[in-house]
Design a protein around this motif. Structure first.
Motif, PDB file in Angstrom:
ATOM      1  N   ARG A   1       0.845  -1.192   0.000  1.00 13.06           N
ATOM      2  CA  ARG A   1       0.000   0.000   0.000  1.00 13.06           C
ATOM      3  C   ARG A   1       0.887   1.251   0.000  1.00 13.06           C
ATOM      4  NH1 ARG A   1      -2.713  -1.397   4.221  1.00 13.06           N
ATOM      5  NH2 ARG A   1      -2.171   0.128   5.811  1.00 13.06           N
ATOM      6  N   GLN A   2       0.766   2.060  -1.047  1.00 10.95           N
ATOM      7  CA  GLN A   2       1.547   3.284  -1.153  1.00 10.95           C
ATOM      8  C   GLN A   2       0.596   4.481  -1.231  1.00 10.95           C
ATOM      9  OE1 GLN A   2       5.505   4.094  -3.242  1.00 10.95           O
ATOM     10  NE2 GLN A   2       4.061   4.646  -4.837  1.00 10.95           N
ATOM     11  N   GLN A   3       0.808   5.463  -0.354  1.00 13.61           N
ATOM     12  CA  GLN A   3      -0.071   6.627  -0.278  1.00 13.61           C
ATOM     13  C   GLN A   3       0.758   7.908  -0.188  1.00 13.61           C
ATOM     14  OE1 GLN A   3      -1.756   4.502   3.238  1.00 13.61           O
ATOM     15  NE2 GLN A   3      -3.691   5.412   2.565  1.00 13.61           N
ATOM     16  N   ARG A   4       0.150   9.006  -0.627  1.00 16.53           N
ATOM     17  CA  ARG A   4       0.754  10.323  -0.461  1.00 16.53           C
ATOM     18  C   ARG A   4       0.033  10.996   0.705  1.00 16.53           C
ATOM     19  NH1 ARG A   4       3.790  11.972  -5.054  1.00 16.53           N
ATOM     20  NH2 ARG A   4       3.506  14.183  -4.567  1.00 16.53           N
ATOM     21  N   PHE A   5       0.732  11.100   1.820  1.00 14.36           N
ATOM     22  CA  PHE A   5       0.173  11.748   3.003  1.00 14.36           C
ATOM     23  C   PHE A   5       0.444  13.253   2.922  1.00 14.36           C
ATOM     24  CE2 PHE A   5       0.055   8.189   6.470  1.00 14.36           C
ATOM     25  CZ  PHE A   5      -0.660   7.377   5.592  1.00 14.36           C
ATOM     26  N   GLY A   6      -0.470  14.046   3.485  1.00 11.75           N
ATOM     27  CA  GLY A   6      -0.245  15.482   3.620  1.00 11.75           C
ATOM     28  C   GLY A   6      -0.515  16.306   2.391  1.00 11.75           C
ATOM     29  N   GLU A   7      -0.845  15.664   1.267  1.00 11.44           N
ATOM     30  CA  GLU A   7      -1.039  16.412   0.027  1.00 11.44           C
ATOM     31  C   GLU A   7      -2.300  17.262   0.121  1.00 11.44           C
ATOM     32  OE1 GLU A   7       0.163  15.378  -4.446  1.00 11.44           O
ATOM     33  OE2 GLU A   7      -1.326  14.029  -3.604  1.00 11.44           O
ATOM     34  N   GLY A   8      -2.196  18.523  -0.283  1.00  5.24           N
ATOM     35  CA  GLY A   8      -3.342  19.422  -0.264  1.00  5.24           C
ATOM     36  C   GLY A   8      -3.601  20.104   1.061  1.00  5.24           C
ATOM     37  N   THR A   9      -2.758  19.876   2.043  1.00  4.77           N
ATOM     38  CA  THR A   9      -2.891  20.541   3.332  1.00  4.77           C
ATOM     39  C   THR A   9      -1.585  21.236   3.691  1.00  4.77           C
ATOM     40  OG1 THR A   9      -2.144  18.613   4.619  1.00  4.77           O
ATOM     41  CG2 THR A   9      -4.501  18.767   4.120  1.00  4.77           C
ATOM     42  N   MET A  10      -1.666  22.203   4.574  1.00  7.30           N
ATOM     43  CA  MET A  10      -0.479  22.899   5.111  1.00  7.30           C
ATOM     44  C   MET A  10       0.446  23.403   4.015  1.00  7.30           C
ATOM     45  SD  MET A  10       0.280  20.386   8.365  1.00  7.30           S
ATOM     46  CE  MET A  10      -0.126  18.880   7.456  1.00  7.30           C
ATOM     47  N   GLN A  11      -0.142  23.908   2.925  1.00  4.06           N
ATOM     48  CA  GLN A  11       0.635  24.422   1.794  1.00  4.06           C
ATOM     49  C   GLN A  11       1.609  23.363   1.260  1.00  4.06           C
ATOM     50  OE1 GLN A  11       2.298  27.907   3.677  1.00  4.06           O
ATOM     51  NE2 GLN A  11       0.475  29.148   3.269  1.00  4.06           N
ATOM     52  N   ASP A  12       1.199  22.099   1.361  1.00  3.23           N
ATOM     53  CA  ASP A  12       1.989  20.955   0.892  1.00  3.23           C
ATOM     54  C   ASP A  12       3.370  20.881   1.543  1.00  3.23           C
ATOM     55  OD1 ASP A  12       0.181  19.632  -0.850  1.00  3.23           O
ATOM     56  OD2 ASP A  12       0.439  21.240  -2.304  1.00  3.23           O
ATOM     57  N   SER A  13       3.493  21.421   2.736  1.00  3.52           N
ATOM     58  CA  SER A  13       4.793  21.406   3.417  1.00  3.52           C
ATOM     59  C   SER A  13       5.111  20.061   4.065  1.00  3.52           C
ATOM     60  CB  SER A  13       4.837  22.501   4.485  1.00  3.52           C
ATOM     61  OG  SER A  13       3.786  22.321   5.418  1.00  3.52           O
ATOM     62  N   SER A  14       4.118  19.155   4.116  1.00  5.01           N
ATOM     63  CA  SER A  14       4.386  17.835   4.700  1.00  5.01           C
ATOM     64  C   SER A  14       3.961  16.715   3.762  1.00  5.01           C
ATOM     65  CB  SER A  14       3.684  17.686   6.054  1.00  5.01           C
ATOM     66  OG  SER A  14       2.280  17.673   5.877  1.00  5.01           O
ATOM     67  N   THR A  15       3.949  16.991   2.457  1.00  7.82           N
ATOM     68  CA  THR A  15       3.644  15.927   1.496  1.00  7.82           C
ATOM     69  C   THR A  15       4.767  14.893   1.517  1.00  7.82           C
ATOM     70  OG1 THR A  15       2.499  17.535   0.112  1.00  7.82           O
ATOM     71  CG2 THR A  15       3.072  15.429  -0.895  1.00  7.82           C
ATOM     72  N   ARG A  16       4.411  13.632   1.643  1.00  2.00           N
ATOM     73  CA  ARG A  16       5.417  12.563   1.641  1.00  2.00           C
ATOM     74  C   ARG A  16       4.760  11.286   1.143  1.00  2.00           C
ATOM     75  NH1 ARG A  16       2.327  14.186   6.250  1.00  2.00           N
ATOM     76  NH2 ARG A  16       2.226  12.526   7.804  1.00  2.00           N
ATOM     77  N   ILE A  17       5.591  10.310   0.805  1.00  2.00           N
ATOM     78  CA  ILE A  17       5.109   9.003   0.367  1.00  2.00           C
ATOM     79  C   ILE A  17       5.228   8.031   1.539  1.00  2.00           C
ATOM     80  CG2 ILE A  17       5.537   7.048  -1.170  1.00  2.00           C
ATOM     81  CD1 ILE A  17       6.627   9.089  -3.214  1.00  2.00           C
ATOM     82  N   VAL A  18       4.126   7.377   1.853  1.00  2.00           N
ATOM     83  CA  VAL A  18       4.115   6.383   2.932  1.00  2.00           C
ATOM     84  C   VAL A  18       3.767   5.021   2.332  1.00  2.00           C
ATOM     85  CG1 VAL A  18       3.081   5.662   5.116  1.00  2.00           C
ATOM     86  CG2 VAL A  18       3.441   8.104   4.642  1.00  2.00           C
ATOM     87  N   ARG A  19       4.657   4.070   2.506  1.00  2.00           N
ATOM     88  CA  ARG A  19       4.446   2.697   2.049  1.00  2.00           C
ATOM     89  C   ARG A  19       4.212   1.811   3.267  1.00  2.00           C
ATOM     90  NH1 ARG A  19      10.020   3.158  -1.417  1.00  2.00           N
ATOM     91  NH2 ARG A  19       9.202   4.428  -3.166  1.00  2.00           N
ATOM     92  N   THR A  20       3.102   1.095   3.268  1.00  2.00           N
ATOM     93  CA  THR A  20       2.805   0.169   4.356  1.00  2.00           C
ATOM     94  C   THR A  20       2.874  -1.247   3.803  1.00  2.00           C
ATOM     95  OG1 THR A  20       1.318   1.810   5.346  1.00  2.00           O
ATOM     96  CG2 THR A  20       1.160  -0.467   6.132  1.00  2.00           C
ATOM     97  N   VAL A  21       3.836  -2.023   4.280  1.00  2.00           N
ATOM     98  CA  VAL A  21       3.951  -3.422   3.851  1.00  2.00           C
ATOM     99  C   VAL A  21       2.874  -4.242   4.561  1.00  2.00           C
ATOM    100  CG1 VAL A  21       5.445  -5.431   3.661  1.00  2.00           C
ATOM    101  CG2 VAL A  21       6.430  -3.129   3.469  1.00  2.00           C
TER     102      VAL A  21
END
Length: 270
Positions: A122-142
């Motif tokens: 499972r791969q997701q982009r956390f933080g996108e569209g919030t906080m002026q995208d200052s915490s956008t990151r990729i989170v992979r959950t095995v």
């Protein structure tokens, strides 16, 4: 607290935390397995184990099965992971110089070995569209409590974009957690910072963060340096970690609202 790897990891298994030794409060064994081309590694013990391929090419042999995996990039490629129950025999054969993360925990539940190919993760982009995208990151959950109810562990990866935050807004949970860091594009000078509770640490290539239960742990990568880290959690009794287990600190939770107003410099540029 932060652990620095003072020397290059050696051939074979390099223990960092131990269930019955150093940092036993993490309730997991964690180490880095280095195998040179042609090396063979055997594993059989009374613990649940997960082997995550970080770099190289490995033949995973287990339960009369064989999977051959290759990985050349921590940033651009998802991992291959083998998860096995206690007592299971595993043989790893290195087709190229290879490096793996090894996680272990006590688990008396019997389950069939699971092989997670990149398409299963499972791969997701956390933080996108919030906080002026200052915490956008990729989170992979095995695996976590959502897809591995039989497990006593959680395993995943984060790609912390250069100059941005992760594990943000600050959150906490009742389970202990370990972060292991790499700066793939600039291992000698890449850096970031991580907070654990009230303490802030400078993060370097191959360092490891030990996070005790209920401590907040936001992270930030320096501009110019993508920061990769493996995250590992041990479930606690009655408290399995899943997608909704992160508890955001109340005073910062307002930042999760995508409509929140945050100051922005609107002065004209000369």
């Amino acid at each position: 607290m932060l652990i620095y790897n003072k020397t290059t990891f050696q051939e074979g298994y390099n223990a960092i935390t131990e269930l019955d030794g150093v940092h036993s409060q993490m309730h997991m064994d964690f180490g880095i397995l280095k195998l040179s081309r042609g090396a063979v590694f055997h594993s059989k013990e009374a613990k649940e184990r997960a082997f995550l391929l970080m770099d190289g090419s490995i033949a995973f042999k287990y339960a009369n099965k064989k999977n051959i995996a290759m990985r050349n990039s921590l940033l651009d490629e998802l991992p291959h992971v083998l998860q096995v129950p206690k007592g299971a025999e595993v043989t790893l054969v290195a087709h190229e110089d290879s490096e793996l993360c090894v996680q272990k925990a006590i688990n008396n539940t019997d389950f069939e070995a699971v092989y997670y190919a990149p398409e299963h993760i499972r791969q997701q982009r956390f933080g996108e569209g919030t906080m002026q995208d200052s915490s956008t990151r990729i989170v992979r959950t095995v695996f976590d409590a959502k897809n591995a109810t039989f497990s006593e562990m959680v395993l995943g990866e984060v790609i912390n974009f250069p100059g941005k935050w992760s594990s943000y807004p600050p959150h906490k949970h009742p389970q202990p957690e370990i972060y292991h860091y790499r700066f793939p594009d600039a291992p000698s000078q890449g850096f970031g910072f991580g907070q654990v509770g009230e303490n802030v640490y400078a993060i370097a290539h191959e360092s490891t963060m030990i996070i005790d239960p209920w401590l907040v742990h936001p992270q930030v990568a320096a501009p110019g340096y993508p920061m990769y880290y493996i995250w590992m959690i041990a479930h606690t009794e009655g408290e399995k970690f899943g997608p909704n287990s992160r508890q955001f600190v109340d005073e910062h939770a307002w930042l999760l609202d995508p409509k929140v107003k945050i100051w922005k410099d609107t002065r004209s540029k000369e």
